[in-house]
Design a protein around this motif. Sequence first.
Motif, PDB file in Angstrom:
ATOM      1  N   ASN A 136       3.456  -6.466  -3.690  1.00  0.00           N
ATOM      2  CA  ASN A 136       2.148  -5.955  -3.604  1.00  0.00           C
ATOM      3  C   ASN A 136       1.700  -5.920  -4.604  1.00  0.00           C
ATOM      4  O   ASN A 136       0.246  -6.543  -4.513  1.00  0.00           O
ATOM      5  CB  ASN A 136       1.508  -4.410  -3.034  1.00  0.00           C
ATOM      6  CG  ASN A 136       1.953  -4.696  -1.193  1.00  0.00           C
ATOM      7  OD1 ASN A 136       2.244  -5.460  -0.848  1.00  0.00           O
ATOM      8  ND2 ASN A 136       2.165  -3.124  -0.553  1.00  0.00           N
ATOM      9  N   GLU A 157      -7.154  -1.237  -5.895  1.00  0.00           N
ATOM     10  CA  GLU A 157      -6.928  -2.385  -4.740  1.00  0.00           C
ATOM     11  C   GLU A 157      -5.555  -2.028  -3.602  1.00  0.00           C
ATOM     12  O   GLU A 157      -5.445  -2.470  -3.139  1.00  0.00           O
ATOM     13  CB  GLU A 157      -6.876  -3.104  -5.435  1.00  0.00           C
ATOM     14  CG  GLU A 157      -8.435  -3.871  -5.858  1.00  0.00           C
ATOM     15  CD  GLU A 157      -9.279  -4.005  -4.781  1.00  0.00           C
ATOM     16  OE1 GLU A 157     -10.385  -3.512  -4.753  1.00  0.00           O
ATOM     17  OE2 GLU A 157      -8.675  -4.611  -3.757  1.00  0.00           O
ATOM     18  N   HIS A 213      -5.068   0.535  -1.393  1.00  0.00           N
ATOM     19  CA  HIS A 213      -6.115   0.448  -0.325  1.00  0.00           C
ATOM     20  C   HIS A 213      -5.859  -0.828   0.419  1.00  0.00           C
ATOM     21  O   HIS A 213      -5.157  -0.704   1.970  1.00  0.00           O
ATOM     22  CB  HIS A 213      -7.576  -0.295  -1.066  1.00  0.00           C
ATOM     23  CG  HIS A 213      -8.748  -1.310   0.000  1.00  0.00           C
ATOM     24  ND1 HIS A 213      -8.894   0.065   1.159  1.00  0.00           N
ATOM     25  CD2 HIS A 213      -9.297  -1.822   0.257  1.00  0.00           C
ATOM     26  CE1 HIS A 213      -9.736  -1.036   2.203  1.00  0.00           C
ATOM     27  NE2 HIS A 213      -9.761  -1.340   1.862  1.00  0.00           N
ATOM     28  N   ARG A 214      -4.620  -1.845  -0.184  1.00  0.00           N
ATOM     29  CA  ARG A 214      -4.166  -2.310   0.826  1.00  0.00           C
ATOM     30  C   ARG A 214      -2.847  -2.229   1.319  1.00  0.00           C
ATOM     31  O   ARG A 214      -2.557  -2.373   2.678  1.00  0.00           O
ATOM     32  CB  ARG A 214      -3.964  -4.166  -0.425  1.00  0.00           C
ATOM     33  CG  ARG A 214      -3.193  -4.855   0.344  1.00  0.00           C
ATOM     34  CD  ARG A 214      -2.585  -6.471  -0.509  1.00  0.00           C
ATOM     35  NE  ARG A 214      -2.461  -7.591   0.177  1.00  0.00           N
ATOM     36  CZ  ARG A 214      -1.928  -8.019  -0.859  1.00  0.00           C
ATOM     37  NH1 ARG A 214      -2.214  -8.890  -1.935  1.00  0.00           N
ATOM     38  NH2 ARG A 214      -1.783  -9.349  -0.047  1.00  0.00           N
ATOM     39  N   ASP A 215      -2.495  -1.051   0.867  1.00  0.00           N
ATOM     40  CA  ASP A 215      -1.222  -0.465   1.240  1.00  0.00           C
ATOM     41  C   ASP A 215      -1.804   0.509   2.607  1.00  0.00           C
ATOM     42  O   ASP A 215      -0.759  -0.008   3.754  1.00  0.00           O
ATOM     43  CB  ASP A 215      -0.814   0.870   0.167  1.00  0.00           C
ATOM     44  CG  ASP A 215       0.462   0.865   0.343  1.00  0.00           C
ATOM     45  OD1 ASP A 215       0.804   1.956   1.048  1.00  0.00           O
ATOM     46  OD2 ASP A 215       1.577  -0.053   1.472  1.00  0.00           O
ATOM     47  N   LEU A 216      -2.848   0.909   2.622  1.00  0.00           N
ATOM     48  CA  LEU A 216      -3.360   1.719   3.714  1.00  0.00           C
ATOM     49  C   LEU A 216      -3.330   0.725   4.310  1.00  0.00           C
ATOM     50  O   LEU A 216      -3.427   1.033   5.771  1.00  0.00           O
ATOM     51  CB  LEU A 216      -4.477   2.502   3.357  1.00  0.00           C
ATOM     52  CG  LEU A 216      -3.774   3.953   1.968  1.00  0.00           C
ATOM     53  CD1 LEU A 216      -5.006   4.616   1.440  1.00  0.00           C
ATOM     54  CD2 LEU A 216      -3.050   4.413   3.018  1.00  0.00           C
ATOM     55  N   SER A 217      -4.349  -0.850   4.629  1.00  0.00           N
ATOM     56  CA  SER A 217      -5.427  -1.380   5.566  1.00  0.00           C
ATOM     57  C   SER A 217      -3.784  -2.118   5.923  1.00  0.00           C
ATOM     58  O   SER A 217      -4.138  -2.420   7.356  1.00  0.00           O
ATOM     59  CB  SER A 217      -6.124  -2.425   4.943  1.00  0.00           C
ATOM     60  OG  SER A 217      -5.759  -3.050   4.024  1.00  0.00           O
ATOM     61  N   GLN A 218      -2.906  -2.209   4.946  1.00  0.00           N
ATOM     62  CA  GLN A 218      -1.868  -3.355   6.085  1.00  0.00           C
ATOM     63  C   GLN A 218       0.148  -2.830   6.190  1.00  0.00           C
ATOM     64  O   GLN A 218       0.383  -3.280   7.329  1.00  0.00           O
ATOM     65  CB  GLN A 218      -1.456  -4.245   5.425  1.00  0.00           C
ATOM     66  CG  GLN A 218      -2.554  -5.419   4.991  1.00  0.00           C
ATOM     67  CD  GLN A 218      -2.149  -6.386   3.529  1.00  0.00           C
ATOM     68  OE1 GLN A 218      -1.293  -6.244   3.492  1.00  0.00           O
ATOM     69  NE2 GLN A 218      -3.170  -7.167   3.256  1.00  0.00           N
ATOM     70  N   HIS A 219       0.058  -1.100   6.380  1.00  0.00           N
ATOM     71  CA  HIS A 219       0.923  -0.574   6.441  1.00  0.00           C
ATOM     72  C   HIS A 219       1.401  -0.255   7.790  1.00  0.00           C
ATOM     73  O   HIS A 219       2.522  -0.422   8.476  1.00  0.00           O
ATOM     74  CB  HIS A 219       0.528   0.759   5.773  1.00  0.00           C
ATOM     75  CG  HIS A 219       2.244   1.625   5.910  1.00  0.00           C
ATOM     76  ND1 HIS A 219       2.676   1.858   7.195  1.00  0.00           N
ATOM     77  CD2 HIS A 219       3.878   1.869   5.053  1.00  0.00           C
ATOM     78  CE1 HIS A 219       3.252   2.995   6.578  1.00  0.00           C
ATOM     79  NE2 HIS A 219       4.620   2.387   5.426  1.00  0.00           N
ATOM     80  N   THR A 220       0.691   0.052   8.785  1.00  0.00           N
ATOM     81  CA  THR A 220       0.464   0.347  10.555  1.00  0.00           C
ATOM     82  C   THR A 220       0.587  -1.291  10.524  1.00  0.00           C
ATOM     83  O   THR A 220       1.325  -1.437  11.855  1.00  0.00           O
ATOM     84  CB  THR A 220      -0.587   0.779  11.023  1.00  0.00           C
ATOM     85  OG1 THR A 220      -2.281  -0.213  10.251  1.00  0.00           O
ATOM     86  CG2 THR A 220      -1.117   2.181   9.690  1.00  0.00           C
ATOM     87  N   MET A 221       0.604  -2.105  10.092  1.00  0.00           N
ATOM     88  CA  MET A 221      -0.012  -3.828  10.896  1.00  0.00           C
ATOM     89  C   MET A 221       1.697  -4.012  10.845  1.00  0.00           C
ATOM     90  O   MET A 221       2.401  -4.672  11.056  1.00  0.00           O
ATOM     91  CB  MET A 221      -1.471  -4.430  10.282  1.00  0.00           C
ATOM     92  CG  MET A 221      -1.170  -5.943  10.518  1.00  0.00           C
ATOM     93  SD  MET A 221      -2.306  -6.756   9.975  1.00  0.00           S
ATOM     94  CE  MET A 221      -3.698  -5.552  10.490  1.00  0.00           C
TER      95      MET A 221
END
Length: 641
Positions: free
Chosen positions: A7, A44, A47-55
């Motif tokens: 990432n 960044e 933030h990206r890790d948090l937003s896409q981790h669950t997805m």
Amino acid sequence: MVDVTANAREVMSDSAGVLPRGGRLPASGDGRSAETWKGHIVRELKHRDLSQHTMFQDLIRFYTQLLEKTSLTKGLLSSSIRRPRAAGSAPLSSLLQQRSQLKKTAGELAYQVVELQQQIKIKEGVLEEQHTRLLEEQRRLSGASDTRLELRARVELVQMQNATLKEKYDNLLKEQRVAETKLREEKVRGEHLLADMMKWKKQAAARMNSRNERRSRFLSAPHTPVHQSAGGTPAGRAMWSQTEIFLSFRAREAHLAPVARSKVNLDSSSSAPSSRSASPKNEKQDEATERRHTRLVRSASATSPRILTSIKELFDRKRRGHSVCSLEENLVSPVRICVSARVPARALQVLDAHEQDINAVRFSSSSDLLATGGTDKVIKLWEVRAGLLTHRGTLDGSTEGITCIEFDPMGFRILAASYNKSAMLWQLGDSVPKVTLTGHSRKVTAARFSSVLHQVVTGSGDGTIRLWDLQRAACVRAVNVAKYCSDLVCSENCIISGHYDCQIRVWDSRAASCVQMLPAQGKVTSLDLSSDHLQLLSCCRDDCLQLFDLRRWSSERVSFRADGFKCGSDSTKAVISPDGCYLAAGSADGAVYIWNVSTGKLETRLPDKHSSSISAVSWSLSGEYFVSVDKSKRAVLWSDI
């Protein structure tokens, strides 16, 4: 650790647009701007890790597993360890190249993940289907196990029942043997009683006839009392009384002489009851008179019939004491004539008559009984009724196969030849042979009843022809031909034999000499005589049937051939129809061939019922039925109805 690094590289590539012109980072002296840039990247990334981790959690997990299994994972891990040390000196172009390579690898791995997921789903479906089938097979196995247990229980029950039935059968067999022994003894006893009864009846009839004739002659004889004309003195009366007695004796002897020469019916006692029924008182008086005058009227001429009868009975008893023949066999055989024989057209019955090859078949003279013999060492009797063969009995006693079968003219006895160098004679009601004729050194190929009463003729592979006396069960004459004898037939005062040296020999049975030789075209397999004994049929290995006219006693003959007919063995039997109009023989192809004697052409061919070579055929004397047997245990009953 690996996810964060990937990432970070993507964020660095996305943040390349905020870099100064020239694509280079600020100088190391400007430490504040460098910290600001790094902090921005870290924020960044988080933030990206948090937003896409669950997805992408599932995808990341599968992706991580795949990376761990490849060599690329090791390379990435080693580069991630070495990169912080040289982070300051790595050019940005290498990072971009690695990013594109990682994207490409990630896409391929993602595609592989999807394919693997699909394969996993397919495998799970297959596994579920197999699991379902496994459950079904387990249910079937359990059902089969239950059925097996049930069948085993039934088998045990049937075995117990079979054991019980076998025990009952053995007991019944023993009882049957005991009963047959008793029956045989009772038959012998009955024959003795019958002979004794006939003897007593003849003696009683002879005594009664003699008594009645003596009484009637004595009462009707003229006599005058001589003593009435003599003197009245006692001496004179005594003298004339003796003279009267003497003259009366001579007169009665003269009257009884013609009676002694006349024939007396010993079997009929019709005269006795008539004389008895006249008057009981007269009978008593006659008996008393007979007792008074017995010594006066008895003479050699009057008693001569009784002496002759006693001598005849003595010789009859002596002759029958060592004979194997019964009283019925002395009867004269009836003459049966077939006006017109039926040409068989269809099979009425096909059955496996024996357990092995069938070699011989013969109808009785009454045409209602059939005998078959084969390699299984037994002769089977079949009752012919309404177009069907019904098993009537089995004749045992032979230790080897049967080669020939013959009924006597009366149908009371059966003569058979065997591979065990002997011929055997059965009484029709007995299952064991009545007499066994031994003396040949090789198998007996033919056995026939002679035209002389109580004599049979046998031919053998040892090259001898023997004449046997059944009353003594002994050979009375032997002729050495030195050639293999395959078959023979008997006519009046002559024996005709066929041999493997392609010769048919005619013998005078009285002188035991060969009177004529008829040449054949090949090995002679069988001979047969017509019902009138005027024609002789021979079957040879040259696939030809030949018919001789015995009235001429010449070598002239009529030959019969057909396309497809082939003599199947060295013992193939051919026959003449009882009316003498047709010839029949079985072929190696399993078909029956029938020729017309008058035209010399093939009359009919009967195929499709035999699967092997036909060994023998027989025509009933009535001309109604025809039977063929083969080497595959099969017998076929034919007729035209």
